[in-house]
Write a protein that holds these residues in place. Sequence first.
Motif, PDB file in Angstrom:
ATOM      1  N   LEU A  12       0.836  -1.206   0.000  1.00 53.46           N
ATOM      2  CA  LEU A  12       0.000   0.000   0.000  1.00 53.46           C
ATOM      3  C   LEU A  12       0.872   1.258   0.000  1.00 53.46           C
ATOM      4  CD1 LEU A  12      -2.858   1.195   0.161  1.00 53.46           C
ATOM      5  CD2 LEU A  12      -2.648   1.065   2.650  1.00 53.46           C
ATOM      6  N   LEU A  13       1.941   1.239   0.762  1.00 55.38           N
ATOM      7  CA  LEU A  13       2.864   2.373   0.806  1.00 55.38           C
ATOM      8  C   LEU A  13       3.499   2.617  -0.561  1.00 55.38           C
ATOM      9  CD1 LEU A  13       4.491   4.495   2.390  1.00 55.38           C
ATOM     10  CD2 LEU A  13       6.091   2.688   2.965  1.00 55.38           C
ATOM     11  N   VAL A  14       4.014   1.574  -1.175  1.00 51.49           N
ATOM     12  CA  VAL A  14       4.671   1.715  -2.484  1.00 51.49           C
ATOM     13  C   VAL A  14       3.665   2.144  -3.548  1.00 51.49           C
ATOM     14  CG1 VAL A  14       5.885   0.461  -4.314  1.00 51.49           C
ATOM     15  CG2 VAL A  14       6.511   0.105  -1.919  1.00 51.49           C
ATOM     16  N   LEU A  27       5.931  15.738  -4.780  1.00 47.26           N
ATOM     17  CA  LEU A  27       5.277  15.228  -3.574  1.00 47.26           C
ATOM     18  C   LEU A  27       5.512  13.722  -3.435  1.00 47.26           C
ATOM     19  CD1 LEU A  27       3.561  15.700  -1.088  1.00 47.26           C
ATOM     20  CD2 LEU A  27       1.515  15.419  -2.523  1.00 47.26           C
ATOM     21  N   GLY A  28       5.443  12.999  -4.550  1.00 48.30           N
ATOM     22  CA  GLY A  28       5.746  11.569  -4.511  1.00 48.30           C
ATOM     23  C   GLY A  28       7.169  11.326  -4.038  1.00 48.30           C
ATOM     24  N   LEU A  34      10.767   9.972   2.804  1.00 52.02           N
ATOM     25  CA  LEU A  34      10.537   9.793   4.238  1.00 52.02           C
ATOM     26  C   LEU A  34      10.930   8.367   4.618  1.00 52.02           C
ATOM     27  CD1 LEU A  34       7.032  11.482   4.502  1.00 52.02           C
ATOM     28  CD2 LEU A  34       9.225  12.452   5.195  1.00 52.02           C
ATOM     29  N   PRO A  35      11.471   8.194   5.773  1.00 53.56           N
ATOM     30  CA  PRO A  35      11.920   6.843   6.142  1.00 53.56           C
ATOM     31  C   PRO A  35      10.764   5.948   6.593  1.00 53.56           C
ATOM     32  CG  PRO A  35      12.422   8.365   7.894  1.00 53.56           C
ATOM     33  CD  PRO A  35      11.858   9.195   6.756  1.00 53.56           C
ATOM     34  N   LEU A  36       9.667   5.964   5.818  1.00 52.26           N
ATOM     35  CA  LEU A  36       8.482   5.203   6.203  1.00 52.26           C
ATOM     36  C   LEU A  36       8.737   3.698   6.214  1.00 52.26           C
ATOM     37  CD1 LEU A  36       5.814   7.221   4.197  1.00 52.26           C
ATOM     38  CD2 LEU A  36       6.336   7.380   6.636  1.00 52.26           C
ATOM     39  N   TRP A  64      23.881   3.622   8.262  1.00 46.24           N
ATOM     40  CA  TRP A  64      25.070   3.410   7.442  1.00 46.24           C
ATOM     41  C   TRP A  64      24.734   2.880   6.059  1.00 46.24           C
ATOM     42  CZ3 TRP A  64      29.098   6.011   8.539  1.00 46.24           C
ATOM     43  CH2 TRP A  64      29.380   6.343   9.855  1.00 46.24           C
ATOM     44  N   TYR A  65      23.652   2.130   5.930  1.00 49.87           N
ATOM     45  CA  TYR A  65      23.264   1.599   4.620  1.00 49.87           C
ATOM     46  C   TYR A  65      22.489   2.619   3.776  1.00 49.87           C
ATOM     47  CZ  TYR A  65      24.820  -3.084   5.831  1.00 49.87           C
ATOM     48  OH  TYR A  65      25.580  -4.172   6.172  1.00 49.87           O
ATOM     49  N   VAL A  66      21.896   3.620   4.398  1.00 49.91           N
ATOM     50  CA  VAL A  66      21.210   4.667   3.627  1.00 49.91           C
ATOM     51  C   VAL A  66      22.233   5.514   2.863  1.00 49.91           C
ATOM     52  CG1 VAL A  66      19.950   6.854   3.872  1.00 49.91           C
ATOM     53  CG2 VAL A  66      19.090   4.803   4.984  1.00 49.91           C
TER      54      VAL A  66
END
Length: 115
Positions: A12-14, A27-28, A34-36, A64-66
């Motif tokens: 749903l988020l994707v 906006l997308g 956002l780190p949702l 660290w992976y971001v």
Amino acid sequence: MPFLLKTALSALLVASIATVARRLPALGALIASLPLVSVLGMVFLWAEKPDRELMAVHSEATFWYVLPSLPMFLLIPVLLRRGWPFWGSLVAGCVVTVLLYLAVVWCARRYGVAL
């Protein structure tokens, strides 16, 4: 939390991000940035195993992976604007990201950062 519920929330988020981005790309992009997914992952992890140290390690490793994934979001638009096809740009961005992940893991081990 059941696997299917976690899968449905993630999907749903994707899907929401893609739908919003079709009309309002900026906006997308904001919603996608956002780190949702990370927050949902932490909520799911905490619900299944409320362990402070596990959560601390997970959160720190996520940081660290971001970092090595960020250049991909600069490389893809550069390649697209230079005439590269979308799929080629995406693959190049992903390859660079994987190489940067490997570099981060190597550096982390070298300097004693646990990932």
